[in-house]
Write an enzyme that holds these catalytic residues in place. Structure first.
Site, PDB file in Angstrom:
ATOM      1  N   CYS A 193      42.594  47.507  29.558  1.00 55.80           N
ATOM      2  CA  CYS A 193      43.219  46.319  30.169  1.00 55.80           C
ATOM      3  C   CYS A 193      42.237  45.146  30.222  1.00 55.80           C
ATOM      4  O   CYS A 193      41.296  45.172  31.013  1.00 55.80           O
ATOM      5  CB  CYS A 193      43.690  46.691  31.566  1.00 55.80           C
ATOM      6  SG  CYS A 193      44.167  45.301  32.608  1.00 55.80           S
ATOM      7  N   CYS A 222      41.848  43.498  33.645  1.00 60.01           N
ATOM      8  CA  CYS A 222      41.085  44.341  34.572  1.00 60.01           C
ATOM      9  C   CYS A 222      39.595  44.099  34.377  1.00 60.01           C
ATOM     10  O   CYS A 222      38.828  44.070  35.345  1.00 60.01           O
ATOM     11  CB  CYS A 222      41.410  45.815  34.347  1.00 60.01           C
ATOM     12  SG  CYS A 222      43.161  46.214  34.578  1.00 60.01           S
TER      13      CYS A 222
END
Length: 121
Positions: free
Chosen positions: A44, A47
């Protein structure tokens, strides 16, 4: 960021925030602690963007235990708690959900701080 720089940042995050290890641990924490679960995944990009600020956020909020939940390892926990986008944050206090900051959108440090400051722990 270079691979070496990325690995160093990743190590810093790993050393402060505890990763979730079992579903039993998730249930124990949510029922007995003031805890903020941070749902994330290695793939991600959004993230990774917030990783450098997480240790500071964690340090600024000692009233909460912060636990990283790998979305890919705990997909059933995500489904059970309607976590359909990452990074997302789910807070529990006194055995009850205290708040959620759940979406697929990139989060800023300011937005995360505002979410935590709005919780009643």
């Amino acid at each position: 960021m270079s691979k070496q720089g990325y690995d160093k940042k990743r190590k810093e995050v790993d050393e402060t925030m505890k990763p979730l290890e079992t579903i039993e641990q998730f249930n124990e924490l949510k029922n007995n602690e003031n805890v903020i679960f941070i749902f994330s995944a290695g793939w991600c990009p959004d993230c990774r963007v917030i990783e450098p600020v997480l240790p500071e956020i964690e340090e600024d909020h000692p009233e909460y235990q912060f636990v990283e939940v790998n979305r890919d390892e705990f997909i059933e926990v995500c489904q059970e708690h309607d976590i359909f986008g990452i990074p997302s944050f789910l807070a529990f206090a006194g055995g009850k959900e205290a708040g959620r900051f759940v979406s697929k959108d990139r989060k800023t440090k300011e937005e995360i701080e505002q979410f935590i400051n709005g919780l009643s722990a």
